[in-house]
Write a protein that holds these residues in place. Sequence first.
Motif, mmCIF file in Angstrom:
data_model
loop_
_atom_site.group_PDB
_atom_site.id
_atom_site.type_symbol
_atom_site.label_atom_id
_atom_site.label_comp_id
_atom_site.label_asym_id
_atom_site.label_seq_id
_atom_site.Cartn_x
_atom_site.Cartn_y
_atom_site.Cartn_z
ATOM 1 N N SER A 270 0.803 -1.350 -0.001
ATOM 2 C CA SER A 270 0.077 -0.160 -0.034
ATOM 3 C C SER A 270 0.940 1.209 0.354
ATOM 4 O O SER A 270 0.382 2.352 -0.410
ATOM 5 C CB SER A 270 -1.061 0.007 1.187
ATOM 6 N N ILE A 271 2.043 1.063 0.424
ATOM 7 C CA ILE A 271 3.005 2.232 0.497
ATOM 8 C C ILE A 271 3.680 2.319 -1.027
ATOM 9 O O ILE A 271 3.645 3.414 -1.504
ATOM 10 C CB ILE A 271 3.969 2.207 1.549
ATOM 11 N N ARG A 272 4.265 0.959 -1.515
ATOM 12 C CA ARG A 272 4.721 1.327 -2.950
ATOM 13 C C ARG A 272 3.795 1.740 -3.716
ATOM 14 O O ARG A 272 4.053 2.328 -5.014
ATOM 15 C CB ARG A 272 5.183 -0.261 -2.944
ATOM 16 N N ASP A 273 2.155 1.305 -3.773
ATOM 17 C CA ASP A 273 1.379 1.607 -4.887
ATOM 18 C C ASP A 273 0.748 2.709 -4.722
ATOM 19 O O ASP A 273 -0.206 3.323 -5.527
ATOM 20 C CB ASP A 273 0.411 0.362 -5.154
ATOM 21 N N SER A 274 0.948 3.406 -3.617
ATOM 22 C CA SER A 274 0.275 4.733 -3.462
ATOM 23 C C SER A 274 0.790 5.763 -4.271
ATOM 24 O O SER A 274 1.858 6.029 -4.672
ATOM 25 C CB SER A 274 0.194 5.178 -1.931
ATOM 26 N N VAL A 275 -0.230 6.856 -4.708
ATOM 27 C CA VAL A 275 0.233 7.875 -5.616
ATOM 28 C C VAL A 275 -0.328 9.143 -5.131
ATOM 29 O O VAL A 275 -1.426 9.416 -4.727
ATOM 30 C CB VAL A 275 -0.158 7.513 -7.296
ATOM 31 N N PRO A 276 0.339 10.300 -5.481
ATOM 32 C CA PRO A 276 -0.177 11.662 -5.198
ATOM 33 C C PRO A 276 -0.758 12.086 -6.466
ATOM 34 O O PRO A 276 -0.438 11.814 -7.495
ATOM 35 C CB PRO A 276 1.205 12.364 -4.611
ATOM 36 N N SER A 277 -1.940 12.783 -6.187
ATOM 37 C CA SER A 277 -2.536 13.523 -7.424
ATOM 38 C C SER A 277 -3.142 14.880 -6.939
ATOM 39 O O SER A 277 -3.391 15.193 -5.869
ATOM 40 C CB SER A 277 -3.635 12.526 -7.844
ATOM 41 N N THR A 278 -3.290 15.621 -7.999
ATOM 42 C CA THR A 278 -4.173 17.062 -7.589
ATOM 43 C C THR A 278 -5.406 16.539 -8.342
ATOM 44 O O THR A 278 -5.826 15.982 -8.980
ATOM 45 C CB THR A 278 -3.565 18.027 -8.390
ATOM 46 N N LEU A 279 -6.410 16.860 -7.075
ATOM 47 C CA LEU A 279 -7.993 16.599 -7.324
ATOM 48 C C LEU A 279 -8.525 17.660 -8.446
ATOM 49 O O LEU A 279 -8.410 18.939 -8.249
ATOM 50 C CB LEU A 279 -8.499 16.860 -6.141
ATOM 51 N N SER A 280 -8.915 16.958 -9.643
ATOM 52 C CA SER A 280 -9.743 17.799 -10.744
ATOM 53 C C SER A 280 -11.189 17.794 -10.577
ATOM 54 O O SER A 280 -11.713 18.857 -11.125
ATOM 55 C CB SER A 280 -8.982 17.258 -12.126
ATOM 56 N N SER A 281 -11.670 16.896 -10.093
ATOM 57 C CA SER A 281 -13.158 16.854 -10.017
ATOM 58 C C SER A 281 -13.704 15.813 -8.890
ATOM 59 O O SER A 281 -12.822 15.075 -8.421
ATOM 60 C CB SER A 281 -13.853 16.265 -11.461
ATOM 61 N N THR A 282 -14.789 16.245 -8.202
ATOM 62 C CA THR A 282 -15.565 15.475 -7.438
ATOM 63 C C THR A 282 -16.784 14.907 -7.757
ATOM 64 O O THR A 282 -17.682 14.727 -6.943
ATOM 65 C CB THR A 282 -15.559 16.445 -6.081
ATOM 66 N N GLU A 283 -17.023 14.940 -8.966
ATOM 67 C CA GLU A 283 -18.420 14.347 -9.607
ATOM 68 C C GLU A 283 -18.207 13.070 -10.486
ATOM 69 O O GLU A 283 -18.954 12.555 -11.311
ATOM 70 C CB GLU A 283 -18.907 15.272 -10.677
ATOM 71 N N LEU A 284 -17.131 12.263 -9.687
ATOM 72 C CA LEU A 284 -17.054 10.777 -10.252
ATOM 73 C C LEU A 284 -18.250 10.009 -10.183
ATOM 74 O O LEU A 284 -18.645 9.950 -8.785
ATOM 75 C CB LEU A 284 -15.810 9.909 -10.196
#
Length: 338
Positions: A270-284
């Motif tokens: 779960s550490i190796r596969d985690s990724v940071p992202s910028t949130l672009s939408s909250t309507e998925l």
Amino acid sequence: MSFRLRAARPADIEPLYEMAKLTGGGFTNLPADRDALGAKLARAEDAFTRDDDELGDDLFVLVLENVETGQVRGTCQLFSQVGQRWPFYSYRLNTLTQHSQELGRTVRAELLSLVTDLEGSSEVGGLFLHPNERAGGLGLLLARSRYLFVAMHRARFAERILAELRGIIDDSGGSPFWDGVAGRFFGMSFQEADYFNAINGNQFIADLMPKHPVYVAMLEDEARKVIGLPHPTGRAAMRMLEKEGFAAEGYVDIFDGGPTMTARTDQVKSIRDSVPSTLSSTELDIGERALVATGTLGSFRCAYGMRELDADGNASIDERCARTLEVGPGDEIWSVAR
């Protein structure tokens, strides 16, 4: 109902105390003692507010919160480095092989050796979920949220990480392993020793425990057969740890003989596969099920949700997850597939 993990606060002491009374013993990291819990929360507050982003001697306490009611229904902990305040003792199970040429016989003896091999490792522990909430994957959320916290604050944790699983406890609250090994030297019941350790630390082990290896064959059957076995309620936790890449490598708890699992921190799934992202939408509407986290240290929050990642480092999540985490477009999130 929606649940999220967040940083614990001093005001959480009463729900933590009520949960501690439900553990049934053998749960050193969650003692049913208000003063000890208050000291843990104070130490956690210091850790959450420490400015320098480097490895220290920190304790982080997280709690599982029902967003609708505000009730605290579970907890977990992370230690940045064990063995900094007092030695971190384990028994290491190893084998001594001896051969007699005259008899033509080889004898292999299993030994329990008192060691501090794991000092300096990080630790995930203190996980407890209220019995009324043991459904819906909340135990998994509690467990894996810790790894997202580590990934988001990687500089504050060591290269190796461990998890101690509670060993076999009998119906009367005693430990066959303690009775067969350490209890012989201390004149204390398992419950007394476990409680003393939770409140005062285990320096008394260093003071009184014989340093010579213990021959397993000389132990009574009741003690011998529980070495390295988790409590029945911990078998699912052991499977979760194995899926994350932890392994039992012969280390067992000095009190109840439960297994200590270890892994390289950067290789925990779960550490190796985690990724940071910028949130672009909250309507998925439809996406991959995931654990999603945001915030730094004392503002850390983690919940289940759906995500969709793009090639530019952006992410979309569902509205319910966004509401639970109190995030919006432009915020940074970390996520890992559920």
